[in-house]
Structure formats: structure tokens, C-alpha cells
Design an enzyme around this catalytic site. Sequence first.
Site, PDB file in Angstrom:
ATOM      1  N   ASN A 207      40.026  50.838  82.341  1.00  0.00           N
ATOM      2  CA  ASN A 207      41.351  50.807  82.955  1.00  0.00           C
ATOM      3  C   ASN A 207      41.966  52.197  82.905  1.00  0.00           C
ATOM      4  OD1 ASN A 207      42.981  51.077  80.457  1.00  0.00           O
ATOM      5  ND2 ASN A 207      42.027  49.119  79.959  1.00  0.00           N
ATOM      6  N   ASP A 276      40.904  42.545  78.856  1.00  0.00           N
ATOM      7  CA  ASP A 276      40.987  41.103  78.593  1.00  0.00           C
ATOM      8  C   ASP A 276      39.636  40.422  78.770  1.00  0.00           C
ATOM      9  OD1 ASP A 276      43.708  40.932  77.945  1.00  0.00           O
ATOM     10  OD2 ASP A 276      44.240  41.105  80.055  1.00  0.00           O
ATOM     11  N   LYS A 286      19.677  49.997  83.372  1.00  0.00           N
ATOM     12  CA  LYS A 286      20.527  50.203  84.541  1.00  0.00           C
ATOM     13  C   LYS A 286      20.200  49.119  85.582  1.00  0.00           C
ATOM     14  CE  LYS A 286      21.662  53.498  88.100  1.00  0.00           C
ATOM     15  NZ  LYS A 286      21.066  54.427  89.036  1.00  0.00           N
ATOM     16  N   PRO A 306      38.833  38.666  72.704  1.00  0.00           N
ATOM     17  CA  PRO A 306      39.890  38.114  71.841  1.00  0.00           C
ATOM     18  C   PRO A 306      41.201  38.848  72.079  1.00  0.00           C
ATOM     19  CG  PRO A 306      38.338  39.434  70.566  1.00  0.00           C
ATOM     20  CD  PRO A 306      37.772  39.330  71.953  1.00  0.00           C
ATOM     21  N   ASP A 307      42.314  38.176  71.860  1.00  0.00           N
ATOM     22  CA  ASP A 307      43.631  38.821  71.932  1.00  0.00           C
ATOM     23  C   ASP A 307      43.906  39.396  70.536  1.00  0.00           C
ATOM     24  OD1 ASP A 307      46.367  39.420  71.844  1.00  0.00           O
ATOM     25  OD2 ASP A 307      46.769  38.007  73.458  1.00  0.00           O
ATOM     26  N   LYS A 338      55.670  36.960  76.850  1.00  0.00           N
ATOM     27  CA  LYS A 338      54.583  37.598  76.093  1.00  0.00           C
ATOM     28  C   LYS A 338      54.930  37.700  74.605  1.00  0.00           C
ATOM     29  CE  LYS A 338      51.971  40.294  78.687  1.00  0.00           C
ATOM     30  NZ  LYS A 338      51.563  41.468  79.462  1.00  0.00           N
ATOM     31  N   LYS A 342      52.668  36.066  71.698  1.00  0.00           N
ATOM     32  CA  LYS A 342      51.902  36.885  70.747  1.00  0.00           C
ATOM     33  C   LYS A 342      52.460  36.797  69.328  1.00  0.00           C
ATOM     34  CE  LYS A 342      49.787  39.484  74.180  1.00  0.00           C
ATOM     35  NZ  LYS A 342      48.464  40.028  74.324  1.00  0.00           N
TER      36      LYS A 342
END
Length: 402
Positions: A207, A276, A286, A306-307, A338, A342
Site C-alpha cells: 500500500n 488486511d 515466480k 489478523p487485526d 472503528k 477495536k
Amino acid sequence: MEQRRILVAVTGGIAAYKIPELIRILRRAGACVRCAMTPAAQEFVSPLVLQTLTGHPVRTDLFDASQEGEIDHISLADWAELVILAPATANTLAKMSCGLADDLVSAVLLATRAPVLVAPAMNVNMWEHPATRSNMETLRQRGIRAIGPEVGELACGWEGAGRMSQPEAIAAEAGLLLGSRDLAGEVVLVSAGGTREPIDRVRFLGNRSSGKMGFAVAAEAALRGADVVLVAGPTPLATPAGVRRVDVQTALEMRDALLAEFERATITVMAAAVADFRAARPSELKIKKEDLAADSGLTLELTRNPDILAELCARKGDRLVIGFAAESHDLMASAQRKIARKGCDLLVANNISSETSGFDTDDNAVVFVWPDGQVEELPTLPKRDVAAQLLDRVAKARGGDE
Ligand code: CTP
């Protein structure tokens, strides 16, 4: 500044003539001041002047046995609660950025664990040279504070940025740095950057997180006296001064590294952009097109990671755990949901849809969201200032302001 120990390291620029005034201001404020000088600095101001004003012999030479006998350079680096490098020449800033230690001043700068405040002074073209810009950026990322230079007429005849800040301003900045040791005794665990989830031997899912926000939090926490551990995803950012860094690649590695440090941490800040999902079956080799049917696409099966934040919150006890939230829309409502999901003590929500804040930018526009529904919206600020604002709240919550 009463009884605080400040080392003033002087390098060879014309602005060295202002250092006696800086020392007088620091001494008047009650600080204990010692001086170190480069050989070039002594061309501009005499060690005898600084010795008289500080009341201590001035260190000038790394290899002089009598000076080392008085206070050796490592003891001098350890003695300082703050080092002020003023004037800071382009040469010494470059040496600092590279970690060179070929004279007394650069050796002390490399050895010290105290915060360092630099007051650059040089010709405008030297200041604006890409080498100096890049060295300053490296130093900033390591948590080194800079004041100035100011714009004006320069001793060399040029006009522009290059004048050392006035001694009063340097002393005021030093006071701020010394004043903010409100996280001394805390162990701060910070996660930063994105994770990379392998698809095959060469490809990964990643990301856009740069790690800048988490690194700024780590640098600021170290400046405020905390023992800081930084768990970092892949990023070219330099490790901030006084911070222990653990590098990881994947979300699972980040989870392991954080769990290993979490017991000891009194404050945890999850600034990382954790993936995530990861590839369910990453290929050892490859993936090659010739192994697929002609014209066929490739379907990747993803499995949930996992969170980590939720997991840390579930075992946090009286530790403080702060989460971040990257939201592209519906910021407030998503952030409220959120934090409830959490279970963290504070959520820093940022709008990642803006070009000027959020991922891979130097600035951030955040909203602090508390579990009781309170929100506090901050203006767009440099990430370092967002980090300072966040840690102000953290120190308050830990009772550090009492
Ligand atoms: N986080 C985590 N583990 C994950 C995903 C996120 O610990 N697998 C943490 C992040 O470090 C951040 C917070 O959870 O502190 C929120 O991350 P964010 O990406 O905004 O939210 P998600 O939980 O991933 O939810 P969504 O992407 O659906 O908004």
C-alpha cells in the site's frame, strides 16, 4: 533551564561571534553550559572567551590527552541533556548526516543520546544545494531539531536564507526541547509504514504508506524522554535518534514483533497501514505466464490477516493503546465505529482522499476520536506537529502533565 546541562558545539562560521551571547542567555536562565569547538570555529571566536563565560575548559581536540583527562568525549556526550550545534556549517551537517566522527564535535554528535538542536548558518547557495537539503531531511527524520536559518543579508555579500537565528530564539527553542521530557519513564511502542504480502518470489501486495507519520511519532516520543521501539514496514526512512528499530515485511511479522514488545510497552501507537489480506498460497517461485493457459487471467485467493490493533487492545490492561484510521469517505462515522470495534483509547482518523495530507505526504489533517464520542479536529499540520499534538494528549492521559 535551572541546572539543565547544555553542550554548545561550535563550528566554523562567521556567526560563531554570536555564541558568547547565546552562552550568556543560557547561563542567565540557570543552565550549566559546556562548549566544544571545531578547529575552524576557533578562527572566529577564542576558546578562552567561551571558557570564561561557561566556567569550564573548552574541548577542542579529540586526541589531546589532557583534554580527554578533564572530561573525555564520550563522557561529554553523556553529560549533555541537550546539544546545541551553533552555528551549524554545511560541512558539519553533512558529517552528521553520514555519521562521520573525525573531530571532537562530530564524534560527540555521533555519541550523544541527548536531543540535538542545530542552528544552520551558511551562504544561501550552500543552504539551497540539494546535498544540504537532503542532509537536513535525513537529520529531521532522525529527530534532530533545526532552527533557522533566517533570510537576510549574509556576511558573504549574498542575500537569502543563511543567517543563523538570533541567540534569544535559539535559547527559547532549547528551553522548549528541555521542557518537554514528559514521557520519561514510558516505553513507547510504535508501528509504522505499510506491510508487503508476498504473492510469489518477486511480487507483493502493498500500500502507499510511507511510514512518515509513525516515524514522526517515534522521533517525538524519544525527544520527550521515552524509551522507544519502532516496528517498521519497508521504508527508506532513517531511524530517528535514540529509537530502537525492528524491521518487518508482512502483517504476520509485524504482529509477532509487536506482541514480543507489547508486554514492556506502556504506550502503543499503531500508525502502520497493515494489509488486511494476504495471498492464501504465495508461490515459492515466480509465477510465469507460460504456466497459465493462453489469454487466461490470474485469480488470487486472499485470506484475512489478523487485526493486530484489536488483538493488542484485548490484552492491554492499563496500557494506553492508540490506533489510526485511514478513511477515504464518511470519516467521522467510520472512525466512531472503528474505535468501538477495536477498543483503543484514542483513534487518530485521517482523511486519505486529500492530495496534501495522509499517505506519503509531509502533512496530515487528523481528527482525534475518543471512546466517549468526543472529537477534536486539527488543522493540516506537518506530521511532526501532529505527532507532538498526539503525544501531548498521551502524556496528559498518562498523568505526565501533573
Ligand atoms: N490495523 C491492524 N491490523 C490490521 C489492520 C489494521 O492493527 N490487520 C490497525 C492499523 O494499524 C490502524 C487501525 O487498525 O491503527 C485502523 O486501520 P485501518 O486500515 O484504518 O482500518 P481497518 O481495521 O483495516 O478497517 P478498514 O480497512 O475496513 O477501514
